[in-house]
Design a protein around this motif. Sequence first.
Motif: not given
Length: 120
Positions: A34-48, A77-81, A111-120
Motif C-alpha cells: 500500500s502506498r499509504k503505509d506499505h502494508a502488504p496488498v492482497t488484492s485491489v478492487r477497481v471500478t472505472p 478484483e486484481c492481484r499484485p502484478g 477523476e475516473a478510477v476508484i481503487k479499494q485495496e485489501c491489505t493483509a
Amino acid sequence: MDITLTLAELKKKPGFADNVGMVLVHNGVVRGWSRKDHAPVTSVRVTPDRARMDAICRELEARPGIFCILAEAVEGECRPGDDLLFLVVAGDIRENVKAVFAELLDRIKAEAVIKQECTA
C-alpha cells in the motif's frame, strides 16, 4: 489491452506518419504494498468510470499536437502484478506529448478510477 497490437493499429491510422513523432505508454500494475503505509496488498478492487475516462481523453486529444489518446482500465478484483491501467498518448513533439500524458495520468487516476485495496 495488448500494447504491441494497439501500437500496430495506431500506426495504421491515416495521418499517423505525418503527425506523430512520439508515443508514450503507461502500463500500471497492482503493487504488492500500500502506498499509504506499505502494508502488504492482497488484492485491489477497481471500478472505472469509462464515460469519464473517454471524456478526459477527448478533451486532452484536442490539445495542440496530440494525434490520439487511448485509455483502458481493468474492472473488478486484481492481484499484485496484474495489469490495471493502460494509457497511450501519440503526438507530434516531446513537449506536447509529455505534458498531456502527465495530465491524462493524473486526471484518470483522480477523476475516473476508484481503487479499494485489501491489505493483509
